[in-house]
Design an enzyme around this catalytic site. Structure first.
Site, PDB file in Angstrom:
ATOM      1  N   ASP A   1     -20.533 -16.209 -12.980  1.00 27.88           N
ATOM      2  CA  ASP A   1     -21.035 -15.905 -12.712  1.00 27.88           C
ATOM      3  C   ASP A   1     -22.966 -16.322 -13.973  1.00 27.88           C
ATOM      4  O   ASP A   1     -24.149 -16.099 -13.963  1.00 27.88           O
ATOM      5  CB  ASP A   1     -21.872 -16.254 -11.552  1.00 27.88           C
ATOM      6  CG  ASP A   1     -22.889 -14.255 -11.787  1.00 27.88           C
ATOM      7  OD1 ASP A   1     -22.079 -13.446 -13.274  1.00 27.88           O
ATOM      8  OD2 ASP A   1     -22.286 -13.277 -10.940  1.00 27.88           O
TER       9      ASP A   1
ATOM     10  N   GLU B   1     -13.726 -16.079  -8.084  1.00 27.64           N
ATOM     11  CA  GLU B   1     -14.879 -15.374  -8.187  1.00 27.64           C
ATOM     12  C   GLU B   1     -15.456 -16.221  -7.249  1.00 27.64           C
ATOM     13  O   GLU B   1     -17.000 -15.953  -7.605  1.00 27.64           O
ATOM     14  CB  GLU B   1     -15.004 -14.235  -8.802  1.00 27.64           C
ATOM     15  CG  GLU B   1     -15.897 -13.004  -8.035  1.00 27.64           C
ATOM     16  CD  GLU B   1     -16.604 -12.774  -9.486  1.00 27.64           C
ATOM     17  OE1 GLU B   1     -18.011 -12.720 -10.054  1.00 27.64           O
ATOM     18  OE2 GLU B   1     -15.705 -11.731 -10.223  1.00 27.64           O
TER      19      GLU B   1
ATOM     20  N   GLU C   1     -28.255 -15.138 -12.508  1.00 24.92           N
ATOM     21  CA  GLU C   1     -26.709 -15.368 -11.845  1.00 24.92           C
ATOM     22  C   GLU C   1     -26.333 -15.587 -10.847  1.00 24.92           C
ATOM     23  O   GLU C   1     -26.071 -16.153 -10.409  1.00 24.92           O
ATOM     24  CB  GLU C   1     -26.240 -14.203 -12.090  1.00 24.92           C
ATOM     25  CG  GLU C   1     -25.530 -13.555 -13.505  1.00 24.92           C
ATOM     26  CD  GLU C   1     -26.983 -12.720 -13.989  1.00 24.92           C
ATOM     27  OE1 GLU C   1     -27.616 -12.330 -13.358  1.00 24.92           O
ATOM     28  OE2 GLU C   1     -26.488 -12.061 -15.282  1.00 24.92           O
TER      29      GLU C   1
ATOM     30  N   HIS D   1     -27.228  -3.493 -17.664  1.00 27.65           N
ATOM     31  CA  HIS D   1     -27.522  -4.876 -18.745  1.00 27.65           C
ATOM     32  C   HIS D   1     -28.241  -5.695 -18.104  1.00 27.65           C
ATOM     33  O   HIS D   1     -29.146  -6.479 -18.371  1.00 27.65           O
ATOM     34  CB  HIS D   1     -26.411  -4.820 -19.854  1.00 27.65           C
ATOM     35  CG  HIS D   1     -25.785  -6.546 -18.051  1.00 27.65           C
ATOM     36  ND1 HIS D   1     -25.559  -7.118 -17.940  1.00 27.65           N
ATOM     37  CD2 HIS D   1     -24.478  -5.429 -17.514  1.00 27.65           C
ATOM     38  CE1 HIS D   1     -24.513  -7.246 -16.616  1.00 27.65           C
ATOM     39  NE2 HIS D   1     -23.573  -6.458 -16.567  1.00 27.65           N
TER      40      HIS D   1
ATOM     41  N   ARG E   1     -30.576  -8.133 -16.850  1.00 28.23           N
ATOM     42  CA  ARG E   1     -32.061  -8.763 -17.608  1.00 28.23           C
ATOM     43  C   ARG E   1     -32.909  -8.727 -16.133  1.00 28.23           C
ATOM     44  O   ARG E   1     -34.491  -8.267 -16.175  1.00 28.23           O
ATOM     45  CB  ARG E   1     -31.779 -10.267 -17.399  1.00 28.23           C
ATOM     46  CG  ARG E   1     -31.283 -11.200 -18.062  1.00 28.23           C
ATOM     47  CD  ARG E   1     -31.214 -12.060 -18.374  1.00 28.23           C
ATOM     48  NE  ARG E   1     -31.472 -13.188 -19.040  1.00 28.23           N
ATOM     49  CZ  ARG E   1     -30.244 -12.784 -20.251  1.00 28.23           C
ATOM     50  NH1 ARG E   1     -29.359 -11.937 -19.885  1.00 28.23           N
ATOM     51  NH2 ARG E   1     -30.440 -13.075 -21.720  1.00 28.23           N
TER      52      ARG E   1
ATOM     53  N   HIS F   1     -24.834  -0.810 -23.857  1.00 34.05           N
ATOM     54  CA  HIS F   1     -24.576  -2.949 -23.895  1.00 34.05           C
ATOM     55  C   HIS F   1     -25.197  -2.864 -25.129  1.00 34.05           C
ATOM     56  O   HIS F   1     -26.040  -2.258 -24.884  1.00 34.05           O
ATOM     57  CB  HIS F   1     -25.225  -3.505 -22.385  1.00 34.05           C
ATOM     58  CG  HIS F   1     -24.947  -4.816 -22.471  1.00 34.05           C
ATOM     59  ND1 HIS F   1     -25.665  -5.713 -23.133  1.00 34.05           N
ATOM     60  CD2 HIS F   1     -24.535  -5.485 -21.503  1.00 34.05           C
ATOM     61  CE1 HIS F   1     -24.946  -6.699 -22.852  1.00 34.05           C
ATOM     62  NE2 HIS F   1     -24.406  -6.515 -21.621  1.00 34.05           N
TER      63      HIS F   1
HETATM   64  C1  UD1 Z   1     -24.965 -11.281 -20.121  1.00 34.05           C
HETATM   65  C2  UD1 Z   1     -24.317 -12.020 -18.932  1.00 34.05           C
HETATM   66  C3  UD1 Z   1     -24.626 -11.581 -17.455  1.00 34.05           C
HETATM   67  C4  UD1 Z   1     -23.298 -10.656 -17.099  1.00 34.05           C
HETATM   68  C5  UD1 Z   1     -23.242  -9.786 -18.920  1.00 34.05           C
HETATM   69  C6  UD1 Z   1     -22.020  -9.060 -18.914  1.00 34.05           C
HETATM   70  C7  UD1 Z   1     -26.175 -14.253 -18.919  1.00 34.05           C
HETATM   71  C8  UD1 Z   1     -26.830 -15.013 -18.566  1.00 34.05           C
HETATM   72  N1  UD1 Z   1     -25.401 -13.079 -18.545  1.00 34.05           N
HETATM   73  O1  UD1 Z   1     -25.687 -10.930 -19.643  1.00 34.05           O
HETATM   74  O2  UD1 Z   1     -24.195 -12.848 -16.307  1.00 34.05           O
HETATM   75  O3  UD1 Z   1     -23.561  -9.975 -16.295  1.00 34.05           O
HETATM   76  O4  UD1 Z   1     -23.028 -10.582 -20.083  1.00 34.05           O
HETATM   77  O5  UD1 Z   1     -22.103  -8.255 -20.061  1.00 34.05           O
HETATM   78  O6  UD1 Z   1     -24.922 -15.093 -18.739  1.00 34.05           O
HETATM   79  N2  UD1 Z   1     -24.799  -9.281 -28.064  1.00 34.05           N
HETATM   80  C9  UD1 Z   1     -23.670  -8.889 -28.789  1.00 34.05           C
HETATM   81  N3  UD1 Z   1     -23.045  -8.694 -28.986  1.00 34.05           N
HETATM   82  C10 UD1 Z   1     -22.533  -8.388 -27.296  1.00 34.05           C
HETATM   83  C11 UD1 Z   1     -22.966  -9.424 -26.353  1.00 34.05           C
HETATM   84  C12 UD1 Z   1     -23.807  -8.987 -26.606  1.00 34.05           C
HETATM   85  O7  UD1 Z   1     -24.643  -8.343 -29.830  1.00 34.05           O
HETATM   86  O8  UD1 Z   1     -20.779  -8.903 -27.983  1.00 34.05           O
HETATM   87  C13 UD1 Z   1     -26.250  -8.992 -28.265  1.00 34.05           C
HETATM   88  C14 UD1 Z   1     -26.454  -9.779 -28.377  1.00 34.05           C
HETATM   89  O9  UD1 Z   1     -27.891 -10.355 -29.089  1.00 34.05           O
HETATM   90  C15 UD1 Z   1     -26.979 -11.419 -27.253  1.00 34.05           C
HETATM   91  C16 UD1 Z   1     -27.287 -10.486 -25.972  1.00 34.05           C
HETATM   92  O10 UD1 Z   1     -26.520  -9.393 -26.213  1.00 34.05           O
HETATM   93  O11 UD1 Z   1     -28.374 -12.180 -28.065  1.00 34.05           O
HETATM   94  C17 UD1 Z   1     -26.868 -10.903 -25.072  1.00 34.05           C
HETATM   95  O12 UD1 Z   1     -26.423 -11.583 -24.684  1.00 34.05           O
HETATM   96  P1  UD1 Z   1     -26.286 -12.579 -23.722  1.00 34.05           P
HETATM   97  O13 UD1 Z   1     -24.599 -13.262 -23.219  1.00 34.05           O
HETATM   98  O14 UD1 Z   1     -27.393 -13.642 -23.388  1.00 34.05           O
HETATM   99  O15 UD1 Z   1     -26.895 -11.899 -22.161  1.00 34.05           O
HETATM  100  P2  UD1 Z   1     -26.092 -10.338 -21.178  1.00 34.05           P
HETATM  101  O16 UD1 Z   1     -27.068  -9.383 -21.394  1.00 34.05           O
HETATM  102  O17 UD1 Z   1     -24.773 -10.512 -22.728  1.00 34.05           O
HETATM  103  N1  UDP Z   2     -16.560  -2.182 -19.197  1.00 35.33           N
HETATM  104  C1  UDP Z   2     -15.734  -2.442 -20.653  1.00 35.33           C
HETATM  105  N2  UDP Z   2     -16.640  -1.371 -21.540  1.00 35.33           N
HETATM  106  C2  UDP Z   2     -18.040  -0.955 -21.421  1.00 35.33           C
HETATM  107  C3  UDP Z   2     -18.519  -1.371 -20.134  1.00 35.33           C
HETATM  108  C4  UDP Z   2     -17.501  -2.158 -19.537  1.00 35.33           C
HETATM  109  O1  UDP Z   2     -14.311  -2.314 -20.750  1.00 35.33           O
HETATM  110  O2  UDP Z   2     -17.970  -0.385 -22.180  1.00 35.33           O
HETATM  111  C5  UDP Z   2     -15.559  -3.289 -17.803  1.00 35.33           C
HETATM  112  C6  UDP Z   2     -15.866  -2.850 -16.938  1.00 35.33           C
HETATM  113  O3  UDP Z   2     -15.107  -2.067 -16.833  1.00 35.33           O
HETATM  114  C7  UDP Z   2     -16.229  -4.125 -16.342  1.00 35.33           C
HETATM  115  C8  UDP Z   2     -17.020  -5.007 -16.697  1.00 35.33           C
HETATM  116  O4  UDP Z   2     -16.593  -4.951 -18.714  1.00 35.33           O
HETATM  117  O5  UDP Z   2     -14.774  -4.851 -15.759  1.00 35.33           O
HETATM  118  C9  UDP Z   2     -18.280  -4.993 -16.703  1.00 35.33           C
HETATM  119  O6  UDP Z   2     -19.011  -6.030 -17.597  1.00 35.33           O
HETATM  120  P1  UDP Z   2     -19.906  -5.938 -17.139  1.00 35.33           P
HETATM  121  O7  UDP Z   2     -21.030  -4.487 -16.273  1.00 35.33           O
HETATM  122  O8  UDP Z   2     -21.000  -6.277 -18.553  1.00 35.33           O
HETATM  123  O9  UDP Z   2     -20.567  -6.939 -16.609  1.00 35.33           O
HETATM  124  P2  UDP Z   2     -20.782  -7.510 -15.226  1.00 35.33           P
HETATM  125  O10 UDP Z   2     -20.011  -7.301 -14.352  1.00 35.33           O
HETATM  126  O11 UDP Z   2     -22.379  -7.360 -14.664  1.00 35.33           O
HETATM  127  O12 UDP Z   2     -21.310  -8.370 -14.954  1.00 35.33           O
END
Ligand code: UD1
Ligand code: UDP
Length: 373
Positions: free
Chosen positions: A96, A118, A132, A212, A214, A245
């Site tokens: 999502d 999923e 999401e 994490h 939003r 995160h």
């Molecule tokens: C995203 C997804 C969320 C998912 C989550 C899993 C959307 C809107 N959000 O949220 O559904 O549950 O990922 O973790 O699709 N960043 C880094 N390095 C990384 C990853 C993130 O620096 O490897 C930082 C960056 O500043 C980036 C920010 O996190 O711009 C936000 O990343 P983004 O993918 O937009 O949102 P998440 O909160 O990670």
């Molecule tokens: N996970 C990981 N390293 C971490 C935290 C989570 O590999 O430090 C894994 C966890 O086992 C799960 C997935 O990441 O499979 C969940 O990711 P996240 O919580 O970022 O996203 P969501 O599931 O809420 O979309």
């Protein structure tokens, strides 16, 4: 040979698609192409490395603190070019995220069939989780194959008018990934970057924390931090292990409020194997994550979910997951109960697998093999 594209961008999509990609790669009827948007960068690469998946195309889109609109626009324009070049027969998306919805929209524009892994998770609340819930609803509207993890998710799709013949209950591929990881860590327990090698050997209890969402940014995260800080003070012999995160909206409050107590371990996001290993050794999981809510019940770990609602009600019904919201006193008292009341702990610590049996990927490959003509 049918051409399949797996398109994904974030850590959880990669974890949940990896077993499926590996399963399709064993089947010579299909050509498998992997395209990453890299909506996440470091956290995506950690997963690709562990599952030894090398993307065929890496769009490298992540920007620090990216906005939803800018990211959506970039995914649409970049994936359009990728699909124009590769011309797959079917694309796979998972879950999502922004990547999932934007990719599905482009595939629809190009009249390429979409398989949604999923499918059917719903809270029925437009803003929770944000964005999401709406990404899922819109993706379901666009998809051709709906792989629902549970009966409940199938019912949600039927309620929205999705044709029952296109919905398949498969279990969640996250359990396939978890079983692969569990086998590896039981054979060879990995080092946990950021933690001392003997941390799990002194008999202290461990609480694993992730967060994490939003909708929890701002006040929600402040309350979560307040609760964790108070717990760490009240229980100096308990380790609070928190892989933080990389989203700056998470990093900032967590580092500001939680970096001063010696029994709070703020560490970098962990690779999948070390993360599963920490979960395996933990006594309690405190999280707002979707995937973690699905995995931890399999290990019989009580999960307290820092959200007001969940699209994953099955483990709540089974009694291993409890919704606690983000009120700091509520989080504090629920964790305290589990740390001090062994009867309450035992009631929640049951190993259940409502999300799958580790065979979801095999089922999906079979369904696609029989349907894709
Ligand atoms: C995203 C997804 C969320 C998912 C989550 C899993 C959307 C809107 N959000 O949220 O559904 O549950 O990922 O973790 O699709 N960043 C880094 N390095 C990384 C990853 C993130 O620096 O490897 C930082 C960056 O500043 C980036 C920010 O996190 O711009 C936000 O990343 P983004 O993918 O937009 O949102 P998440 O909160 O990670
Ligand atoms: N996970 C990981 N390293 C971490 C935290 C989570 O590999 O430090 C894994 C966890 O086992 C799960 C997935 O990441 O499979 C969940 O990711 P996240 O919580 O970022 O996203 P969501 O599931 O809420 O979309």
């Amino acid at each position: 040979m049918k051409k399949l594209s797996f398109i994904f961008g974030t850590r959880p999509e990669a974890i949940k698609l990896a077993p499926l990609i590996l399963e399709f790669k064993k089947n010579t009827d299909f050509e498998v192409n992997v395209c990453v948007t890299a909506q996440h960068r470091e956290m995506l690469d950690q997963v690709l490395e562990i599952f030894e998946i090398i993307p065929d195309v890496d769009l490298n889109l992540m920007q620090p603190n990216q906005t939803l609109s800018k990211l959506t626009a970039k995914v649409i324009t970049s994936v359009d070019v990728y699909l124009e070049n590769y011309q797959p027969d079917l694309i796979f998306v998972q879950g999502d995220t922004t990547t999932v919805f934007a990719v599905s929209l482009v595939a629809f524009y190009k009249k390429i069939r979409i398989a949604h892994v999923e499918a059917g998770l719903r809270t029925w609340n437009k803003y929770s989780p944000f964005p999401e819930e709406i990404n899922r609803v819109l993706t379901s509207r666009l998809a051709d194959f709906h792989f629902a993890p549970t009966e409940t998710s199938k019912e949600n799709l039927l309620r929205e008018g999705i044709n029952g013949k296109d919905i398949f209950i498969t279990g969640n591929t996250v359990i396939d990934a978890l079983f692969l990881a569990k086998e590896k860590i039981e054979n060879d327990f990995p080092a946990i970057p950021g933690l001392a090698p003997d941390i799990f050997e002194n008999g202290n209890k461990n609480v694993l924390i992730t967060g994490h969402r939003r909708e929890n940014f701002g006040r929600g995260f402040e309350q979560i931090c307040e609760a964790v800080a108070n717990l760490a003070q009240e229980f100096p012999d308990v380790n609070f292990i928190y892989p933080v995160h990389l989203n700056p909206n998470v990093q900032k409050p967590v580092n500001k409020y939680l970096s001063h107590q010696k029994n709070i371990y703020l560490i970098n996001p962990l690779g999948y194997l070390p993360f599963v290993a920490v979960m395996y050794k933990s006594d309690i999981v405190l999280t707002d994550s979707g995937g973690v809510q699905e995995e931890a019940p399999s290990f019989g770990k009580p999960v307290l979910v820092m959200r007001e609602n969940t699209e994953r009600p099955e483990a709540v019904t089974a009694g291993t997951v409890k919704l606690v919201g983000t009120d700091s006193e509520k989080i504090f008292s629920e964790v305290k109960t589990l740390l001090t009341n062994s009867a309450a702990y035992s009631r929640m610590a049951n190993a259940v697998n409502p999300y799958g049996d580790g065979l979801a990927s095999k089922r999906i490959v079979k369904i696609i093999s029989e349907s894709l003509t």
